[in-house]
Scaffold this motif. Structure first.
Motif, PDB file in Angstrom:
ATOM      1  N   ALA A  85       0.838  -1.204   0.000  1.00  0.00           N
ATOM      2  CA  ALA A  85       0.000   0.000   0.000  1.00  0.00           C
ATOM      3  C   ALA A  85       0.870   1.251   0.000  1.00  0.00           C
ATOM      4  O   ALA A  85       0.615   2.201  -0.750  1.00  0.00           O
ATOM      5  N   ARG A  86       1.892   1.255   0.825  1.00  0.00           N
ATOM      6  CA  ARG A  86       2.783   2.428   0.906  1.00  0.00           C
ATOM      7  C   ARG A  86       3.531   2.621  -0.405  1.00  0.00           C
ATOM      8  O   ARG A  86       3.690   3.748  -0.894  1.00  0.00           O
ATOM      9  N   ASN A  87       4.000   1.541  -1.010  1.00  0.00           N
ATOM     10  CA  ASN A  87       4.703   1.645  -2.296  1.00  0.00           C
ATOM     11  C   ASN A  87       3.783   2.155  -3.397  1.00  0.00           C
ATOM     12  O   ASN A  87       4.203   2.925  -4.259  1.00  0.00           O
ATOM     13  N   TYR A  88       2.526   1.726  -3.383  1.00  0.00           N
ATOM     14  CA  TYR A  88       1.552   2.202  -4.358  1.00  0.00           C
ATOM     15  C   TYR A  88       1.339   3.711  -4.195  1.00  0.00           C
ATOM     16  O   TYR A  88       1.347   4.473  -5.167  1.00  0.00           O
ATOM     17  N   LEU A  89       1.187   4.168  -2.945  1.00  0.00           N
ATOM     18  CA  LEU A  89       1.037   5.595  -2.674  1.00  0.00           C
ATOM     19  C   LEU A  89       2.269   6.357  -3.156  1.00  0.00           C
ATOM     20  O   LEU A  89       2.145   7.384  -3.843  1.00  0.00           O
ATOM     21  N   ASP A  90       3.454   5.883  -2.824  1.00  0.00           N
ATOM     22  CA  ASP A  90       4.688   6.545  -3.247  1.00  0.00           C
ATOM     23  C   ASP A  90       4.804   6.603  -4.771  1.00  0.00           C
ATOM     24  O   ASP A  90       5.252   7.608  -5.328  1.00  0.00           O
TER      25      ASP A  90
ATOM     26  N   VAL B 195      -9.941  10.258   8.459  1.00  0.00           N
ATOM     27  CA  VAL B 195      -9.788   8.835   8.142  1.00  0.00           C
ATOM     28  C   VAL B 195      -8.424   8.374   8.654  1.00  0.00           C
ATOM     29  O   VAL B 195      -7.391   8.779   8.115  1.00  0.00           O
ATOM     30  N   GLY B 196      -8.432   7.558   9.686  1.00  0.00           N
ATOM     31  CA  GLY B 196      -7.180   7.028  10.224  1.00  0.00           C
ATOM     32  C   GLY B 196      -6.234   8.122  10.682  1.00  0.00           C
ATOM     33  O   GLY B 196      -6.640   9.241  11.000  1.00  0.00           O
ATOM     34  N   GLU B 197      -4.948   7.794  10.686  1.00  0.00           N
ATOM     35  CA  GLU B 197      -3.923   8.747  11.094  1.00  0.00           C
ATOM     36  C   GLU B 197      -3.522   9.678   9.959  1.00  0.00           C
ATOM     37  O   GLU B 197      -3.029  10.777  10.186  1.00  0.00           O
ATOM     38  N   GLU B 198      -3.727   9.222   8.734  1.00  0.00           N
ATOM     39  CA  GLU B 198      -3.345   9.977   7.541  1.00  0.00           C
ATOM     40  C   GLU B 198      -4.076   9.336   6.371  1.00  0.00           C
ATOM     41  O   GLU B 198      -4.160   8.112   6.291  1.00  0.00           O
TER      42      GLU B 198
ATOM     43  N   PHE C 205      -4.772   5.131   3.132  1.00  0.00           N
ATOM     44  CA  PHE C 205      -4.852   5.609   4.510  1.00  0.00           C
ATOM     45  C   PHE C 205      -4.013   4.735   5.423  1.00  0.00           C
ATOM     46  O   PHE C 205      -3.708   3.582   5.120  1.00  0.00           O
ATOM     47  N   ARG C 206      -3.623   5.363   6.539  1.00  0.00           N
ATOM     48  CA  ARG C 206      -2.851   4.666   7.565  1.00  0.00           C
ATOM     49  C   ARG C 206      -3.716   4.630   8.810  1.00  0.00           C
ATOM     50  O   ARG C 206      -4.175   5.657   9.299  1.00  0.00           O
TER      51      ARG C 206
ATOM     52  N   GLN D 169      -0.718   0.961  10.107  1.00  0.00           N
ATOM     53  CA  GLN D 169      -0.603   0.144   8.892  1.00  0.00           C
ATOM     54  C   GLN D 169      -1.231   0.879   7.698  1.00  0.00           C
ATOM     55  O   GLN D 169      -2.350   1.370   7.779  1.00  0.00           O
ATOM     56  N   TRP D 170      -0.500   0.898   6.580  1.00  0.00           N
ATOM     57  CA  TRP D 170      -1.018   1.503   5.359  1.00  0.00           C
ATOM     58  C   TRP D 170      -1.953   0.541   4.658  1.00  0.00           C
ATOM     59  O   TRP D 170      -1.675  -0.662   4.568  1.00  0.00           O
ATOM     60  N   ILE D 171      -3.054   1.090   4.169  1.00  0.00           N
ATOM     61  CA  ILE D 171      -4.034   0.325   3.391  1.00  0.00           C
ATOM     62  C   ILE D 171      -4.416   1.178   2.192  1.00  0.00           C
ATOM     63  O   ILE D 171      -4.552   2.395   2.306  1.00  0.00           O
ATOM     64  N   SER D 172      -4.572   0.530   1.065  1.00  0.00           N
ATOM     65  CA  SER D 172      -5.053   1.213  -0.128  1.00  0.00           C
ATOM     66  C   SER D 172      -6.165   0.383  -0.745  1.00  0.00           C
ATOM     67  O   SER D 172      -6.090  -0.846  -0.783  1.00  0.00           O
ATOM     68  N   ILE D 173      -7.183   1.084  -1.218  1.00  0.00           N
ATOM     69  CA  ILE D 173      -8.290   0.434  -1.921  1.00  0.00           C
ATOM     70  C   ILE D 173      -8.415   1.120  -3.267  1.00  0.00           C
ATOM     71  O   ILE D 173      -8.518   2.351  -3.339  1.00  0.00           O
ATOM     72  N   ARG D 174      -8.392   0.337  -4.314  1.00  0.00           N
ATOM     73  CA  ARG D 174      -8.475   0.864  -5.678  1.00  0.00           C
ATOM     74  C   ARG D 174      -9.714   0.276  -6.348  1.00  0.00           C
ATOM     75  O   ARG D 174      -9.942  -0.936  -6.292  1.00  0.00           O
TER      76      ARG D 174
END
Length: 181
Positions: free
Chosen positions: A113-118, A133-136, A146-147, A151-156
């Motif tokens: 998730a973090r790599n996708y965001l980056d 939403v979450g911490e960020e 979002f974190r 933990q980072w999570i991404s939904i696409r």
């Protein structure tokens, strides 16, 4: 891992040939010296893998991407029926039915998730902060990052509709998932 049993068979066959020719084949290897192949247990599609020796723990906390969303949540987001979840490392994919409209929901957790965001930042995609939403959290066309609980999570969401139609459902789902953490 299939190579280990084949290598053992080859060694034993060659030793047998040496014994026929009257040569001492030397010490016989044991299977303890070779790595044992691991054969994954059969499980229904979409059911996360779990080692039998592992204590039961929260699937999301353990990094299970398919535990982030339920089938119903993914289908509501996609506004379509979807095939059961397919996990792969830190990702989980719900694909549209072959008979239905084109839709796909992807979930990424942890480093994925973090790599996708980056990567999205790196190629200059516009990311909007998503407060509450979450911490960020950040939103872009078709994706939310979002974190929560560190933990980072991404939904696409992949659908053939204007991004404005997916913005609110992605925000709502991110809030729901982050609140469960």
């Amino acid at each position: 891992m299939v190579m280990a049993p084949l290598a053992l068979a080859a060694v034993l066959t060659l030793q047998g040939c040496d014994a026929i020719q009257g040569q001492d084949p030397g010490p016989t290897p044991t299977t303890d010296a070779l790595p044992s192949p691991t054969v994954p247990a059969e499980r229904p599609p979409g059911e996360p893998a779990q080692s039998p020796s592992e204590p039961s723990k929260s699937p999301v906390a353990a990094g299970d991407p398919c535990a982030v969303l339920t089938q119903e949540e993914a289908e509501k987001l996609a506004d379509s029926k979807l095939d059961p979840a397919e996990p792969l490392d830190e990702t989980c994919t719900y694909t549209g039915l072959a008979s239905g409209p084109s839709a796909q929901v992807e979930v990424y957790v942890g480093d994925s998730a973090r790599n996708y965001l980056d990567a999205e930042r790196g190629i200059g995609h516009e990311l909007s902060p998503l407060p509450g939403v979450g911490e960020e959290a950040y939103l872009e066309d078709g994706s939310v990052f979002f974190r929560a609980s560190g933990q980072w999570i991404s939904i696409r969401l992949v659908r053939s509709v204007p991004p404005d139609e997916t913005r609110e459902p992605l925000e709502d789902l991110a809030r729901t998932v982050a609140a469960r953490r």
